[in-house]
Motif scaffolding. Sequence first.
Motif, PDB file in Angstrom:
ATOM      1  N   PRO A   7       0.752  -1.407   0.179  1.00  0.00           N
ATOM      2  CA  PRO A   7       0.310   0.184   0.075  1.00  0.00           C
ATOM      3  C   PRO A   7       0.693   1.678   0.082  1.00  0.00           C
ATOM      4  O   PRO A   7       0.359   2.374  -0.984  1.00  0.00           O
ATOM      5  CB  PRO A   7      -0.866   0.095   1.256  1.00  0.00           C
ATOM      6  N   ARG A   8       2.279   1.225   0.650  1.00  0.00           N
ATOM      7  CA  ARG A   8       2.314   2.768   0.736  1.00  0.00           C
ATOM      8  C   ARG A   8       3.218   2.709  -0.831  1.00  0.00           C
ATOM      9  O   ARG A   8       3.496   3.707  -1.598  1.00  0.00           O
ATOM     10  CB  ARG A   8       4.252   2.329   1.653  1.00  0.00           C
ATOM     11  N   ARG A   9       3.461   1.557  -1.786  1.00  0.00           N
ATOM     12  CA  ARG A   9       4.496   1.713  -3.006  1.00  0.00           C
ATOM     13  C   ARG A   9       2.770   2.264  -3.833  1.00  0.00           C
ATOM     14  O   ARG A   9       2.775   2.788  -4.724  1.00  0.00           O
ATOM     15  CB  ARG A   9       4.621   0.694  -3.051  1.00  0.00           C
ATOM     16  N   VAL A  10       1.751   1.593  -3.796  1.00  0.00           N
ATOM     17  CA  VAL A  10       0.443   1.852  -4.249  1.00  0.00           C
ATOM     18  C   VAL A  10       0.658   3.472  -4.207  1.00  0.00           C
ATOM     19  O   VAL A  10      -0.184   4.273  -5.299  1.00  0.00           O
ATOM     20  CB  VAL A  10      -0.492   1.212  -3.862  1.00  0.00           C
ATOM     21  N   ARG A  11       0.849   4.231  -3.252  1.00  0.00           N
ATOM     22  CA  ARG A  11       0.344   5.529  -2.378  1.00  0.00           C
ATOM     23  C   ARG A  11       1.179   6.569  -3.079  1.00  0.00           C
ATOM     24  O   ARG A  11       0.924   7.982  -3.721  1.00  0.00           O
ATOM     25  CB  ARG A  11       0.660   5.940  -1.497  1.00  0.00           C
ATOM     26  N   MET A  12       2.081   5.891  -3.932  1.00  0.00           N
ATOM     27  CA  MET A  12       3.176   6.839  -4.230  1.00  0.00           C
ATOM     28  C   MET A  12       3.255   6.558  -6.069  1.00  0.00           C
ATOM     29  O   MET A  12       4.101   7.518  -6.645  1.00  0.00           O
ATOM     30  CB  MET A  12       4.326   6.133  -4.194  1.00  0.00           C
ATOM     31  N   ALA A  13       2.368   6.449  -6.448  1.00  0.00           N
ATOM     32  CA  ALA A  13       1.425   5.775  -7.952  1.00  0.00           C
ATOM     33  C   ALA A  13       1.625   6.961  -8.523  1.00  0.00           C
ATOM     34  O   ALA A  13       2.388   7.199  -9.785  1.00  0.00           O
ATOM     35  CB  ALA A  13       0.571   5.572  -7.995  1.00  0.00           C
ATOM     36  N   ASP A  14       0.960   8.039  -7.963  1.00  0.00           N
ATOM     37  CA  ASP A  14       1.076   9.302  -9.040  1.00  0.00           C
ATOM     38  C   ASP A  14       2.226   9.982  -9.334  1.00  0.00           C
ATOM     39  O   ASP A  14       2.248  10.604 -10.397  1.00  0.00           O
ATOM     40  CB  ASP A  14      -0.122   9.894  -8.206  1.00  0.00           C
ATOM     41  N   GLU A  15       3.113   9.847  -8.575  1.00  0.00           N
ATOM     42  CA  GLU A  15       4.580  10.172  -8.342  1.00  0.00           C
ATOM     43  C   GLU A  15       5.078   9.679  -9.442  1.00  0.00           C
ATOM     44  O   GLU A  15       5.854  10.121 -10.088  1.00  0.00           O
ATOM     45  CB  GLU A  15       5.243  10.108  -6.935  1.00  0.00           C
ATOM     46  N   ARG A  16       4.611   8.270  -9.425  1.00  0.00           N
ATOM     47  CA  ARG A  16       5.845   7.978 -10.092  1.00  0.00           C
ATOM     48  C   ARG A  16       5.058   8.630 -11.649  1.00  0.00           C
ATOM     49  O   ARG A  16       6.262   7.645 -12.479  1.00  0.00           O
ATOM     50  CB  ARG A  16       5.444   5.838 -10.313  1.00  0.00           C
ATOM     51  N   ASP A  17       3.827   8.103 -12.212  1.00  0.00           N
ATOM     52  CA  ASP A  17       3.386   8.551 -13.509  1.00  0.00           C
ATOM     53  C   ASP A  17       3.697  10.133 -13.976  1.00  0.00           C
ATOM     54  O   ASP A  17       3.765  10.108 -14.671  1.00  0.00           O
ATOM     55  CB  ASP A  17       1.516   8.372 -13.332  1.00  0.00           C
ATOM     56  N   ARG A  18       4.832  10.428 -12.809  1.00  0.00           N
ATOM     57  CA  ARG A  18       4.552  11.967 -13.289  1.00  0.00           C
ATOM     58  C   ARG A  18       5.979  12.409 -13.979  1.00  0.00           C
ATOM     59  O   ARG A  18       6.480  12.645 -14.220  1.00  0.00           O
ATOM     60  CB  ARG A  18       4.706  12.856 -11.588  1.00  0.00           C
ATOM     61  N   VAL A  19       7.341  11.087 -13.500  1.00  0.00           N
ATOM     62  CA  VAL A  19       8.323  11.221 -13.674  1.00  0.00           C
ATOM     63  C   VAL A  19       8.879   9.912 -14.110  1.00  0.00           C
ATOM     64  O   VAL A  19      10.105  10.157 -14.279  1.00  0.00           O
ATOM     65  CB  VAL A  19       8.851  11.386 -12.182  1.00  0.00           C
TER      66      VAL A  19
END
Length: 97
Positions: free
Chosen positions: A72-84
Motif C-alpha cells: 500500500p505504501r508503494r501504491v500510494r506513490m503511483a501518482d508520483e511515479r506516473d509524473r516522473v
Amino acid sequence: MSALTLCCLLRAVPGQEAGLHRYEDAVLVLVADHGGTVLQRAVGDGGDGQPHEVQILRFPDATALDGYVADPRRVRMADERDRVVARTDVFPVDLRT
C-alpha cells in the motif's frame, strides 16, 4: 520456490530525471520489507534513448515480489511515479561473474 533476480531499466519523463531518482530512493526502501535486496543501482544520463537508471533486484520468490508490487505504501506513490517515470522495463536475469 526459487529466488527471482530482476533487471529494471527506467527512463524519466523529460525534465524529471531528478524526480525519477528521488522516487526510486523512496520506493526501493520498501524492497527489504518484502525480503528483497537491491543488489545494484546504476545511474546514467539517458542519452541516446538509454535508461536513466538500471537496477538489479533480488526477491526470494514470486510471492515476495507480488507483496512488494502491491504494498500500500508503494501504491500510494503511483501518482508520483506516473509524473516522473516515462518507461520501465523489467525482466528476469541470471547474474554471472
